[in-house]
Design a protein around this motif. Structure first.
Motif, PDB file in Angstrom:
ATOM      1  N   THR A  11       0.744 -76.534   0.836  1.00  0.00           N
ATOM      2  CA  THR A  11      -0.689 -75.638   0.335  1.00  0.00           C
ATOM      3  C   THR A  11      -0.712 -75.203  -1.297  1.00  0.00           C
ATOM      4  N   SER A  14      -2.295 -77.468  -3.045  1.00  0.00           N
ATOM      5  CA  SER A  14      -4.430 -77.578  -2.295  1.00  0.00           C
ATOM      6  C   SER A  14      -4.442 -76.339  -3.807  1.00  0.00           C
ATOM      7  N   GLU A  62     -10.876 -77.455   1.543  1.00  0.00           N
ATOM      8  CA  GLU A  62      -9.218 -78.718   1.233  1.00  0.00           C
ATOM      9  C   GLU A  62      -8.341 -78.554   2.211  1.00  0.00           C
ATOM     10  N   ARG A  63      -8.199 -77.443   3.098  1.00  0.00           N
ATOM     11  CA  ARG A  63      -6.835 -77.176   4.369  1.00  0.00           C
ATOM     12  C   ARG A  63      -7.804 -77.674   4.885  1.00  0.00           C
ATOM     13  N   THR A  64      -8.391 -77.456   4.916  1.00  0.00           N
ATOM     14  CA  THR A  64      -9.171 -77.776   7.301  1.00  0.00           C
ATOM     15  C   THR A  64      -9.430 -79.256   6.840  1.00  0.00           C
ATOM     16  N   ASN A  66      -7.494 -81.581   5.048  1.00  0.00           N
ATOM     17  CA  ASN A  66      -6.192 -81.897   5.069  1.00  0.00           C
ATOM     18  C   ASN A  66      -5.797 -81.871   6.375  1.00  0.00           C
ATOM     19  N   LYS A  67      -6.638 -81.781   7.922  1.00  0.00           N
ATOM     20  CA  LYS A  67      -5.883 -81.548   8.517  1.00  0.00           C
ATOM     21  C   LYS A  67      -6.837 -82.376   9.941  1.00  0.00           C
TER      22      LYS A  67
END
Length: 82
Positions: A11, A14, A62-64, A66-67
């Motif tokens: 995290t 990111s 970005e975090r979405t 990454n999943k």
């Protein structure tokens, strides 16, 4: 496959990418706004607002991503042949 591709993104990485990208993007927005409007005060106001809204949107984006598995390869053990 390189070791880098096998690593999960943390995290804080990111967050660092979010801040560095928005810094570049905000400078661009301020310069364009200044050129179009001709008033540095308004340009800085526009840049200040978009700095925070777009930083939040980019971080969530970005975090979405990454999943999401789309375009990622599964980890495979290295097969050594002698």
């Amino acid at each position: 496959m390189s070791k880098l591709n096998e690593m999960k993104e943390k995290t804080y990485r990111s967050i660092a990418k979010t801040i560095s990208w928005r810094t570049i993007g905000t400078i661009d927005t301020v310069l364009i706004s200044w050129l179009v409007i001709g008033d540095i005060t308004w340009a800085m106001s526009i840049g200040g607002v978009e700095l925070f809204t777009k930083m939040g949107l980019y971080f969530l984006h970005e975090r979405t991503w990454n999943k999401i598995k789309f375009g990622k390869e599964d980890k495979h053990p290295v097969d050594y042949h002698i």
